[in-house]
Design an enzyme around this catalytic site. Sequence first.
Site, PDB file in Angstrom:
ATOM      1  NE  ARG A  46      31.954 116.639  50.945  1.00 22.42           N
ATOM      2  CZ  ARG A  46      31.122 117.379  50.237  1.00 22.42           C
ATOM      3  NH1 ARG A  46      31.584 118.258  49.377  1.00 22.42           N
ATOM      4  NH2 ARG A  46      29.830 117.237  50.377  1.00 22.42           N
ATOM      5  CB  ALA A  91      24.501 117.998  52.762  1.00 21.93           C
ATOM      6  CD  GLU A 100      22.136 120.352  47.102  1.00 24.53           C
ATOM      7  OE1 GLU A 100      22.778 119.314  46.785  1.00 24.53           O
ATOM      8  OE2 GLU A 100      22.419 121.466  46.646  1.00 24.53           O
ATOM      9  CD  GLU A 143      24.651 115.787  47.500  1.00 26.04           C
ATOM     10  OE1 GLU A 143      24.469 115.074  48.504  1.00 26.04           O
ATOM     11  OE2 GLU A 143      25.417 116.762  47.485  1.00 26.04           O
ATOM     12  N   PRO A 175      31.043 127.733  64.768  1.00 23.63           N
ATOM     13  CG  PRO A 175      30.071 127.705  66.888  1.00 23.63           C
ATOM     14  CD  PRO A 175      30.502 126.804  65.766  1.00 23.63           C
ATOM     15  CD  GLU A 210      28.555 125.109  56.732  1.00 29.37           C
ATOM     16  OE1 GLU A 210      27.989 124.215  56.082  1.00 29.37           O
ATOM     17  OE2 GLU A 210      29.771 125.075  57.007  1.00 29.37           O
ATOM     18  CD  GLU A 214      27.433 116.876  43.826  1.00 29.38           C
ATOM     19  OE1 GLU A 214      26.861 116.997  42.717  1.00 29.38           O
ATOM     20  OE2 GLU A 214      27.099 117.515  44.825  1.00 29.38           O
TER      21      GLU A 214
END
Length: 190
Positions: free
Chosen positions: A69, A81, A98, A102, A120, A125, A148
């Site tokens: 990430r 996810a 997904e 994945e 928030p 999201e 991935e």
Amino acid sequence: MTNDLRDEPFDVEVSSSELVYRGYVWDVREDRFAYGDEELVRHYVDHTGAVAIVAMDDDGRILLIQQYRHPIRSRDWEIPAGLLDVEGEDPRDAARRELAEEADLEAEHWADLGTFALTPGGSTETIRIFLATGLSATPEAFAREGEEADIRLAWVPLDEAVHAVTEGRVHNAAMVLGIMLAAERRRAGA
């Protein structure tokens, strides 16, 4: 008080909402709105939303994936996810997609564990988390690219995953929520 504890929708008068940056995956928006006697300006990530899946096998192990990430410069552990980026797609169908993309898995049983706002104060999201059981391999493996391409899979006993969370060894918010919700569901006998 416990039964009354819940978030409350609250509308404000938005005088302007402007797209200030269009990104590849999500955008940044600027809103001006009245709050009390003030006009406030806020910038936030305008996000499509996402789904996450706690895939649990018949032995009570959950599937964790590890992938790079870039924003946090880490190969973090996660649950499968992905984005709600197909127009009109039902969140459960997105979760099925997904899980297959994945982890090359499909599930016979699906339970909705809830919808959560991850940040928030800075993003629209929300993530819908599902528990998937009755797992089997997809008829064919999916091709993966980018971050991935080198996903690492691990089947971890749920109790071990809970310990990793409570000891602060893992940090992915959706995974933490999913693990703890699955553990509570098991504890409650659901």
